[in-house]
Design an enzyme around this catalytic site. Structure first.
Site, PDB file in Angstrom:
ATOM      1  N   ARG A  59       0.945  -1.275   0.119  1.00 49.01           N
ATOM      2  CA  ARG A  59       0.024  -0.032  -0.021  1.00 49.01           C
ATOM      3  C   ARG A  59       0.770   1.145  -0.047  1.00 49.01           C
ATOM      4  NH1 ARG A  59      -3.455  -0.839   4.048  1.00 49.01           N
ATOM      5  NH2 ARG A  59      -2.239   0.380   5.449  1.00 49.01           N
ATOM      6  N   ASP A 184       2.147  24.098  -6.765  1.00 45.64           N
ATOM      7  CA  ASP A 184       1.804  23.102  -7.762  1.00 45.64           C
ATOM      8  C   ASP A 184       2.683  23.782  -9.127  1.00 45.64           C
ATOM      9  OD1 ASP A 184       0.326  21.928  -9.840  1.00 45.64           O
ATOM     10  OD2 ASP A 184      -1.484  22.238  -8.967  1.00 45.64           O
ATOM     11  N   LYS A 209       0.392  14.883 -16.534  1.00 44.08           N
ATOM     12  CA  LYS A 209       0.406  15.796 -17.769  1.00 44.08           C
ATOM     13  C   LYS A 209       1.678  15.795 -18.132  1.00 44.08           C
ATOM     14  CE  LYS A 209      -3.581  17.119 -16.112  1.00 44.08           C
ATOM     15  NZ  LYS A 209      -3.827  18.174 -15.203  1.00 44.08           N
TER      16      LYS A 209
HETATM   17  C1  LIG Z   1      -4.446  17.997 -13.910  1.00 42.99           C
HETATM   18  C2  LIG Z   1      -3.818  19.198 -12.720  1.00 42.99           C
HETATM   19  C3  LIG Z   1      -4.168  18.531 -11.315  1.00 42.99           C
HETATM   20  C4  LIG Z   1      -4.728  17.187 -11.077  1.00 42.99           C
HETATM   21  O1  LIG Z   1      -4.033  16.323 -11.746  1.00 42.99           O
HETATM   22  P1  LIG Z   1      -4.971  14.758 -11.812  1.00 42.99           P
HETATM   23  O2  LIG Z   1      -3.762  13.811 -12.104  1.00 42.99           O
HETATM   24  O3  LIG Z   1      -5.927  15.319 -13.113  1.00 42.99           O
HETATM   25  O4  LIG Z   1      -5.667  14.392 -10.726  1.00 42.99           O
HETATM   26  C5  LIG Z   1      -3.416  19.450 -10.396  1.00 42.99           C
HETATM   27  N1  LIG Z   1      -2.962  20.732 -10.882  1.00 42.99           N
HETATM   28  C6  LIG Z   1      -2.895  21.013 -12.031  1.00 42.99           C
HETATM   29  C7  LIG Z   1      -2.199  22.361 -12.320  1.00 42.99           C
HETATM   30  C8  LIG Z   1      -3.272  20.201 -13.127  1.00 42.99           C
HETATM   31  O5  LIG Z   1      -3.158  20.639 -14.553  1.00 42.99           O
END
Ligand SMILES: *Cc1c(COP(=O)(O)O)cnc(C)c1O
Length: 386
Positions: A59, A184, A209
């Protein structure tokens, strides 16, 4: 006289780290590509001690995560990385590592699903959330509450208008009141910005991404500047107990995708700049939003804080309102109408429709994720649709 010391090996740059996935060789087999470990459990010896120290249960532990985690740590020049099952799992683990009653500050302009989570689930759970224009340093400073603000969340460039925040200046303000800083950095990627060098304590990615880059893995990550960071230790606890871990196949694909990360990011960024310049010079377009344009509000900070490009994300305000934006979207042939970003294929999205009636995104805005196609083809398709 002692012999002269051999020259030190310089630290490899991102291209080298990625191309070789840190140059790891699998011990037992000599394989240059790591194996995929599917076991959910690990053996114990006669004294009931784990046969492989530290390996107990899947896990929280899987040898397949580790090469991708170590590569990301090296790219961010951090101390340790934890992979998660999605970008949202990584983001929410950071907030879940706080305690009910803690105050957090996050950007008014940010990844939409996380902002919605902050104003619903997180608030119900007891976090005290202030959304503010974090790029406006005076507004950020005014939102901070010495002693009770525990976390400042930043996103730069920020979805979907790509507003730039001065990370070093924002981190100084946050640290002055004792708050941690999490960034982020999905849109920038470690190829273009390394937030830890600007003072961040934690760097978060939707690895779904650009890091994976092929629109076929959902993954997230949290990288810590210091392995003994108290908030990061609690992030690890959240992962271990709540179990939003990445599957071994996905972890393997992520490492494979990251081998070409710098190439993909630089190519897409160069195309995005050309596309943005083209759109900015088109009289039919109301506004092109891209940090690489000298006319863009945060351009000077972006030029200082990012290196090698301004990212693959461009937004365009077509003018003429929602209908005009949807008409343009509908006429595109090459661009795929889909959410997400950072893949090899270019995507277009009408965010206001996706977010619904409470959205604050301009209704004439189309968000463009520039992929690896020939940029002349991408421009020609947009030209024909506008
Ligand atoms: C897509 C995205 C997320 C979330 O990611 P997931 O893998 O879709 O859960 C968070 N922050 C940004 C800037 C994103 O583009």
């Amino acid at each position: 006289m002692p012999p002269p010391a051999p020259p030190a090996h310089p630290a490899p740059n991102a291209d080298t780290l990625c191309a070789q996935a840190l140059g790891d060789v699998d011990g037992p087999t000599g394989a240059l590509v790591p194996p995929i470990h599917t076991s959910t459990t690990y053996a114990r010896d006669e004294q009931n001690a784990p046969v492989a120290p530290g390996r107990i249960y899947a896990r929280d532990q899987n040898p397949t995560f580790e090469p991708a985690e170590r590569l990301l740590t090296a790219l961010e020049r951090g101390a340790q990385t934890a992979l998660f099952a999605s970008g949202m799992a990584a983001c929410t683990a950071v907030f879940r590592a706080l305690s009910p009653g803690d105050h957090v500050v996050a950007p008014a302009e940010m990844y939409w699903a996380l902002r919605r989570w902050l104003t619903t689930t997180a608030t119900r759970w007891g976090l005290d959330v202030t959304l503010v224009d974090t790029h406006d340093l005076r507004a950020l400073e005014a939102a901070l509450r010495p002693g009770s603000t525990k976390l400042v969340w930043l996103e730069t460039p920020a979805n979907p208008c790509w507003t730039i925040t001065d990370l070093a200046a924002a981190a100084r303000l946050a640290h002055a009141v004792g708050a941690s800083v999490a960034v982020d950095s999905t849109v920038a990627t470690p190829v273009l910005t390394r937030p830890i060098e600007h003072g961040a304590d934690l760097v978060v990615h939707a690895a779904t991404k650009a890091l994976n880059g092929h629109s076929d893995v959902l993954a997230g990550s949290v990288t810590a500047a210091r392995a003994d960071d108290a908030l990061f230790l609690r992030v690890l606890e959240v992962r271990a107990t709540e179990g939003a871990v990445l599957g071994p196949f996905e972890a393997w694909l992520l490492l494979r995708g990251m081998r070409t990360l710098p190439l993909r990011v630089r190519t897409a960024s160069a195309s995005a700049l050309r596309l943005a310049q083209h759109l900015a010079g088109d009289s039919r377009v109301a506004e092109a939003l891209y940090p690489g344009l000298p006319s863009f509000a945060g351009h000077e900070i972006a030029a200082r804080q990012m290196s090698g490009g301004f990212g693959s994300m461009v937004s365009v305000r077509v003018g003429g309102g929602r209908d005009a934006a949807l008409r343009t979207l509908g006429k595109l042939r090459l661009w795929k109408r889909a959410t997400s970003l950072g893949g090899t294929e270019s995507l277009v999205e009408h965010r206001a429709t996706v977010e619904g009636p409470t959205s604050s995104v301009p209704v004439d805005l189309l968000r463009l994720s520039v992929g690896l196609e020939d940029v002349a083809d991408l421009i020609a398709d947009l030209d024909a649709a506008l």
